[in-house]
Write an enzyme that holds these catalytic residues in place. Structure first.
Site, PDB file in Angstrom:
ATOM      1  N   THR A  90       0.871  -1.185   0.000  1.00  0.00           N
ATOM      2  CA  THR A  90       0.000   0.000   0.000  1.00  0.00           C
ATOM      3  C   THR A  90       0.909   1.236   0.000  1.00  0.00           C
ATOM      4  OG1 THR A  90      -0.143  -0.137   2.425  1.00  0.00           O
ATOM      5  CG2 THR A  90      -1.943  -1.107   1.149  1.00  0.00           C
ATOM      6  N   GLU A 154       0.192  -7.244  10.097  1.00  0.00           N
ATOM      7  CA  GLU A 154       1.544  -7.758  10.330  1.00  0.00           C
ATOM      8  C   GLU A 154       2.352  -6.737  11.126  1.00  0.00           C
ATOM      9  OE1 GLU A 154       4.440  -6.425   8.954  1.00  0.00           O
ATOM     10  OE2 GLU A 154       3.537  -4.925   7.640  1.00  0.00           O
ATOM     11  N   LEU A 156       6.056  -6.970  11.171  1.00  0.00           N
ATOM     12  CA  LEU A 156       7.397  -7.440  10.850  1.00  0.00           C
ATOM     13  C   LEU A 156       8.416  -6.315  10.853  1.00  0.00           C
ATOM     14  CD1 LEU A 156       6.781  -9.935   7.899  1.00  0.00           C
ATOM     15  CD2 LEU A 156       6.512 -10.275  10.356  1.00  0.00           C
ATOM     16  N   LYS A 208      -2.011  -1.345  13.813  1.00  0.00           N
ATOM     17  CA  LYS A 208      -0.757  -1.211  13.067  1.00  0.00           C
ATOM     18  C   LYS A 208      -0.401   0.255  12.859  1.00  0.00           C
ATOM     19  CE  LYS A 208       2.899  -2.185  10.760  1.00  0.00           C
ATOM     20  NZ  LYS A 208       2.966  -2.955   9.520  1.00  0.00           N
ATOM     21  N   LEU A 254      15.220   4.221  21.417  1.00  0.00           N
ATOM     22  CA  LEU A 254      15.567   5.537  21.951  1.00  0.00           C
ATOM     23  C   LEU A 254      17.014   5.851  21.571  1.00  0.00           C
ATOM     24  CD1 LEU A 254      13.795   7.499  23.646  1.00  0.00           C
ATOM     25  CD2 LEU A 254      15.063   6.768  25.656  1.00  0.00           C
ATOM     26  N   CYS A 264       8.116   1.535   4.850  1.00  0.00           N
ATOM     27  CA  CYS A 264       6.904   1.413   5.664  1.00  0.00           C
ATOM     28  C   CYS A 264       6.673   2.616   6.574  1.00  0.00           C
ATOM     29  CB  CYS A 264       6.965   0.126   6.495  1.00  0.00           C
ATOM     30  SG  CYS A 264       6.923  -1.373   5.504  1.00  0.00           S
ATOM     31  N   LYS A 267       5.906   6.325   5.069  1.00  0.00           N
ATOM     32  CA  LYS A 267       4.652   6.417   4.306  1.00  0.00           C
ATOM     33  C   LYS A 267       3.447   6.055   5.174  1.00  0.00           C
ATOM     34  CE  LYS A 267       3.749   1.841   3.194  1.00  0.00           C
ATOM     35  NZ  LYS A 267       2.463   1.094   3.307  1.00  0.00           N
TER      36      LYS A 267
END
EC number: 1.1.1.22
Length: 437
Positions: A90, A154, A156, A208, A254, A264, A267
């Site tokens: 996506t 997910e 991951l 998520k 941190l 990922c 976006k």
């Protein structure tokens, strides 16, 4: 295994290839599907298009047993599978913050007409909240009431994807019926006792998005503190260490440095902001704009530090860059802070040479005019400044004396706060790092 479901995995990119191989490793019969014939042929030969520790060996092992195979046929997938996992990307829409969910729609529209028996379609992609219900309605229209949707996001991490699939810290099931919940519990039974949250579609989708937003916020928080530390002549590494002992805060993620990147996190937080705006809740996530801005400022600050060390201009200067992937143990260069810095310096006139242990092929494909080298020593030869931009262990273990014999000037900027500053300074390096004196 309690129930012998046959699984399909629709989409064989990073998520799909990992999920398919891991489900086969758990003992399921798995059929992976992709519309790219070349990718399918490569996977069927046991060749991965990505670098992920342990995954290629698992792929080949399960191809050999016959539990795993691949196809380009939706009709074959529909006939084969009892549970269909949707694992397509996506990406961010061009010129917008919003996510492009067209690949998801294409999968549903291609699969649904062939679903002639009872089955469960399970979304795993990261999506704007509300997508699951829309796809459930589309499935009902195109396939009928015998096909149901569930959402199973997910979590991951690149470089740890096999472990995160086989030993997850939690499972989230967004379901609309007890039957869908039972199927998902059956599928994941081989994982053992894993904390499981059973909820509705929108909450599962938001888990998520919220997790990514929190992670990005934590990373940008410590990098904002690095900005303050530079202004106050304080040490952000020591600050981070002190904060880590507070149980309410903790030390994971941190680590001050160049910030986050990849395909990922950047976006996903932008898509989260866009969707909140569509829902009329844009003010609730307005802080994420500053999270994003802090993250991007780290890249500019890295360039500033390097420029200062070479006298205020990159013209006629040679720059050795260590790291191209957005994180170690990955060959992913999407939105890589390391590459962003390297390309910016080249645009400013610097002669840049990049080395990365596994990402060089991708660099050469995407940026064929960028200088590359096949070793760290070659990359930094005759350099006026060395930049450590991805914290590969190979770079952390470098001998400052050995590196010092090939550079032009012993200048180094540690963009990940990964090196022992005392050791490098003892070797007569001019050591600089983000957020440190």
């Amino acid at each position: 295994m309690a129930v012998a479901y046959r699984l399909t995995v629709l989409g064989t990119g990073y998520l799909g290839a990992t999920h398919a191989a891991c489900m086969a490793e758990l003992g399921f019969e798995v059929l992976g599907l992709d519309v790219d014939p070349e990718k399918i042929a490569s996977l069927q030969r046991g060749e991965l298009p990505i670098h992920e520790p342990g995954l290629e060996e698992m792929l080949r092992r399960n191809l050999a047993t016959g539990r795993l195979r691949f196809t380009t046929s939706y009709e074959e997938a529909a006939e084969f599978g009892d549970v269909h996992f949707v694992c397509v990307g996506t990406p961010q829409k061009k010129g917008e913050y919003a996510a492009d969910v067209s690949y998801l729609d294409a999968v549903v529209e291609s699969l649904a007409p062939h679903l002639r028996r009872e089955c469960l379609v399970v979304g795993k992609s990261t999506v704007p909240v509300g997508t699951a219900q829309r796809l459930a309605d589309k499935l009902a229209l195109l396939a009928g009431p015998h096909v149901e949707l569930a959402w199973n996001p997910e979590f991951l991490r690149e470089g740890f994807a096999v472990r995160d699939t086989l030993k997850p810290d939690r499972l989230v099931f967004g379901v609309a019926s007890e039957r869908a919940e039972k199927i998902l519990r059956d599928v994941y039974t081989p994982l053992g006792d894993v904390p499981t949250v059973v909820t509705d579609f929108p909450t599962a989708e938001l888990v998520k998005s919220a997790a990514n937003a929190f992670l990005a916020t934590k990373i940008s928080f410590i990098n904002a503190m690095a900005e303050v530390c530079e202004a106050a002549h304080a040490d952000v590494k020591q600050l981070s260490l002190a904060l880590s002992f507070d149980e309410r805060i903790g030390g994971r993620f941190l680590n001050p440095g160049l910030g986050f990147g990849g395909g990922c996190l950047p976006k996903d937080i932008r898509a989260f902001m866009a969707r909140a705006g569509e829902l009329g809740a844009d003010q609730a996530l307005s802080f994420l704009r500053e999270v994003d801005a802090i993250n991007m400022r780290r890249r500019a600050r890295m360039v500033d530090l390097a420029r200062d060390l070479v006298g205020g201009s990159f013209h006629t200067r040679t720059v050795g860059v260590l790291g191209a992937a957005f994180k170690p143990n990955s060959d992913d260069i999407r939105d890589s802070p390391a590459l962003d810095v390297a390309l910016t310096i080249r645009q400013e006139g610097g002669a840049v040479t990049v080395y990365d242990p596994v990402a060089l092929n991708n660099v050469r494909k995407v940026h064929p005019t960028l200088g590359t080298a096949d070793s760290a020593l070659t990359a930094v030869r005759n350099a006026d400044v060395v930049l450590l931009l991805t914290e590969w262990q190979e770079f952390v273990d470098l001998d400052p004396e050995a590196i010092g014999t090939v550079v032009n000037t012993r200048n180094i900027v540690d963009g990940r706060n990964a090196l022992d500053s005392e050791v490098w300074r003892a070797a007569h390096w001019n050591y600089r790092a983000l957020g440190r004196p």
